[in-house]
Design an enzyme around this catalytic site. Structure first.
Site, short mmCIF file in Angstrom:
data_model
loop_
_atom_site.label_atom_id
_atom_site.label_comp_id
_atom_site.label_asym_id
_atom_site.label_seq_id
_atom_site.Cartn_x
_atom_site.Cartn_y
_atom_site.Cartn_z
N ALA A 1 -15.34 -34.76 -17.00
CA ALA A 1 -16.06 -34.88 -15.73
C ALA A 1 -15.24 -35.79 -14.82
CB ALA A 1 -17.45 -35.47 -15.97
N GLY B 1 -16.08 -33.78 -20.90
CA GLY B 1 -16.68 -32.53 -20.44
C GLY B 1 -15.74 -31.34 -20.58
N GLU C 1 -16.19 -30.24 -24.09
CA GLU C 1 -17.53 -29.66 -24.18
C GLU C 1 -17.56 -28.27 -23.56
OE1 GLU C 1 -19.28 -33.11 -22.32
OE2 GLU C 1 -20.36 -33.60 -24.15
N GLU D 1 -15.69 -40.53 -23.92
CA GLU D 1 -16.77 -41.13 -23.13
C GLU D 1 -17.05 -42.56 -23.53
OE1 GLU D 1 -16.77 -38.08 -24.37
OE2 GLU D 1 -17.72 -36.65 -23.00
N1 CO8 Z 1 -11.73 -37.84 -13.54
C1 CO8 Z 1 -11.12 -38.09 -12.38
N2 CO8 Z 1 -9.77 -38.12 -12.24
C2 CO8 Z 1 -9.02 -37.89 -13.32
C3 CO8 Z 1 -9.60 -37.63 -14.58
C4 CO8 Z 1 -11.03 -37.60 -14.67
N3 CO8 Z 1 -11.66 -37.32 -15.81
N4 CO8 Z 1 -8.61 -37.45 -15.47
C5 CO8 Z 1 -7.46 -37.61 -14.80
N5 CO8 Z 1 -7.70 -37.86 -13.50
C6 CO8 Z 1 -6.71 -38.09 -12.45
C7 CO8 Z 1 -6.08 -39.46 -12.56
O1 CO8 Z 1 -6.92 -40.44 -11.97
C8 CO8 Z 1 -4.78 -39.28 -11.83
O2 CO8 Z 1 -5.03 -39.33 -10.44
P1 CO8 Z 1 -3.99 -40.11 -9.46
O3 CO8 Z 1 -2.71 -39.33 -9.63
O4 CO8 Z 1 -4.63 -39.95 -8.13
O5 CO8 Z 1 -3.88 -41.49 -10.00
C9 CO8 Z 1 -4.40 -37.84 -12.16
O6 CO8 Z 1 -5.62 -37.20 -12.61
C10 CO8 Z 1 -3.40 -37.74 -13.28
O7 CO8 Z 1 -3.89 -38.48 -14.40
P2 CO8 Z 1 -3.05 -39.63 -15.13
O8 CO8 Z 1 -2.09 -40.25 -14.19
O9 CO8 Z 1 -4.02 -40.51 -15.84
O10 CO8 Z 1 -2.23 -38.72 -16.18
P3 CO8 Z 1 -1.64 -39.18 -17.60
O11 CO8 Z 1 -0.78 -38.06 -18.03
O12 CO8 Z 1 -1.08 -40.56 -17.51
O13 CO8 Z 1 -2.94 -39.29 -18.55
C11 CO8 Z 1 -5.03 -38.54 -19.47
C12 CO8 Z 1 -3.67 -38.14 -18.87
C13 CO8 Z 1 -4.83 -39.20 -20.84
C14 CO8 Z 1 -5.81 -37.25 -19.66
C15 CO8 Z 1 -5.77 -39.50 -18.52
O14 CO8 Z 1 -5.77 -38.92 -17.23
C16 CO8 Z 1 -7.19 -39.78 -18.90
O15 CO8 Z 1 -7.46 -40.53 -19.82
N6 CO8 Z 1 -8.17 -39.17 -18.16
C17 CO8 Z 1 -9.56 -39.43 -18.33
C18 CO8 Z 1 -10.08 -38.75 -19.58
C19 CO8 Z 1 -11.55 -39.06 -19.78
O16 CO8 Z 1 -11.96 -40.18 -20.03
N7 CO8 Z 1 -12.40 -38.01 -19.73
C20 CO8 Z 1 -13.81 -38.12 -20.00
C21 CO8 Z 1 -14.55 -38.27 -18.74
S1 CO8 Z 1 -16.27 -38.59 -19.06
C22 CO8 Z 1 -16.93 -37.06 -19.26
O17 CO8 Z 1 -16.28 -36.05 -19.26
C23 CO8 Z 1 -18.41 -37.04 -19.41
C24 CO8 Z 1 -18.91 -35.62 -19.47
C25 CO8 Z 1 -20.38 -35.58 -19.23
C26 CO8 Z 1 -20.93 -34.18 -19.37
C27 CO8 Z 1 -20.69 -33.41 -18.16
C28 CO8 Z 1 -19.76 -32.26 -18.36
C29 CO8 Z 1 -18.83 -32.04 -17.23
#
Ligand code: CO8
Length: 259
Positions: A66, A110, A113, A133
């Site tokens: 998400a 998400g 999921e 999460e």
């Molecule tokens: N939300 C918003 N932006 C994101 C997300 C995200 N989940 N993931 C990555 N981005 C963005 C980053 O902020 C970054 O943006 P910017 O270039 O503007 O700084 C861009 O994408 C590239 O990401 P990274 O620079 O972080 O890329 P890396 O290669 O260094 O890292 C990762 C990749 C490991 C995937 C890292 O981006 C990361 O950890 N992302 C978050 C993963 C996460 O925690 N996901 C879970 C979110 S919570 C959730 O999904 C709850 C679901 C609830 C149910 C609803 C279903 C939809």
């Protein structure tokens, strides 16, 4: 295509390929993307010429979860009143036509999921699955404690949900989360070819088979067996059953008309 901002829809014969396309956020599932995906799935469901669907992302990310930037300011009341995010996320799991997730790169939160809501996952060697999460002070909210536990059992589900540890494609296949692992360059082709094969079979038989497997996760064994038997009997009412068995006996290829 089709005027979507965050996804592309392409036809490959009887297969619709839906590609999540929000590269600046690793396909993070923002509200707008979610609405578009629901719409695209409604459209594939309504189109009789489509027999199966493939859902994929980019080489780097199926979907990184998400959208954290959108979620950060939301209060309890916001998410509760909107039923965030179940209402729109149920769409992939309620699709009657078979839907295959072709996962390369990150499938997190998400994103994992969403992949699990599909009927099966075909993973690239590059795929990484996780429920991070817990690292954000929340917990999975769209099946990450439920579908994951059913798919891989308690211990692995607890490991992933409580530690947030990511698993690679090889581990995901070993624990039964994914159906196949293939070289990263061929994951979409492999999924399209599986979907094309499915779409060529009798559609009523395919839908009944999918519905029956899904029952296994909703009911007791005795009730599931009864449901399966009724569907099995129902298949004998189709023209495709006469054609499929007749073609076998005539030593020719069947030509199903999906009736
Ligand atoms: N939300 C918003 N932006 C994101 C997300 C995200 N989940 N993931 C990555 N981005 C963005 C980053 O902020 C970054 O943006 P910017 O270039 O503007 O700084 C861009 O994408 C590239 O990401 P990274 O620079 O972080 O890329 P890396 O290669 O260094 O890292 C990762 C990749 C490991 C995937 C890292 O981006 C990361 O950890 N992302 C978050 C993963 C996460 O925690 N996901 C879970 C979110 S919570 C959730 O999904 C709850 C679901 C609830 C149910 C609803 C279903 C939809």
């Amino acid at each position: 295509s089709d005027g979507y901002e965050h996804l592309r829809v392409e036809r490959h014969g009887p297969v619709a390929l839906i590609t999540l396309d929000r590269p600046k956020a690793l396909n993070a599932l923002c509200d707008a993307l979610t609405v578009e995906l629901t719409h695209a799935l409604d459209a594939t469901e309504a189109d009789d010429s489509i027999g199966a669907v493939v859902l994929t992302g980019s080489a780097k990310a199926f979907a990184a979860g998400a959208d954290i930037a959108e979620m950060q300011p939301k209060s309890f009341t916001d998410v509760y009143l909107a039923d965030f995010i179940t209402s729109s996320w149920e769409r992939a799991s309620t699709t009657r036509k078979p839907i295959i997730a072709a996962v390369a790169g990150y499938a997190l939160g998400g994103g994992a999921e969403l992949a699990m809501s599909c009927d099966m996952i075909i993973a690239a060697e590059s795929a990484k699955f996780g429920q991070p999460e817990i690292t954000l002070g929340i917990l999975p909210g769209a099946g990450g404690t439920q579908r994951l536990a059913r798919a891989v059992g308690k211990s692995k589900a607890m490991d992933m949900v409580l530690t947030g540890r990511m698993i690679d494609a090889e581990e995901a296949e070993r624990i039964g989360l994914v159906a196949r692992v293939v070289p990263s360059s061929s994951v979409i082709d492999e999924a399209i070819s599986a979907a094309t094969k499915i779409a060529g079979f009798s559609r009523p038989a395919v839908l009944m088979a999918k519905e029956s497997v899904d029952r296994a996760f909703e009911t007791t064994l005795a009730e599931g067996m009864r449901f399966e038997r009724r569907m099995f009997h129902a298949a004998f009412a189709t023209e495709d059953k006469t054609e499929g068995m007749g073609a076998f006996l005539d030593k020719r290829k069947p030509s199903f008309n999906h009736r």
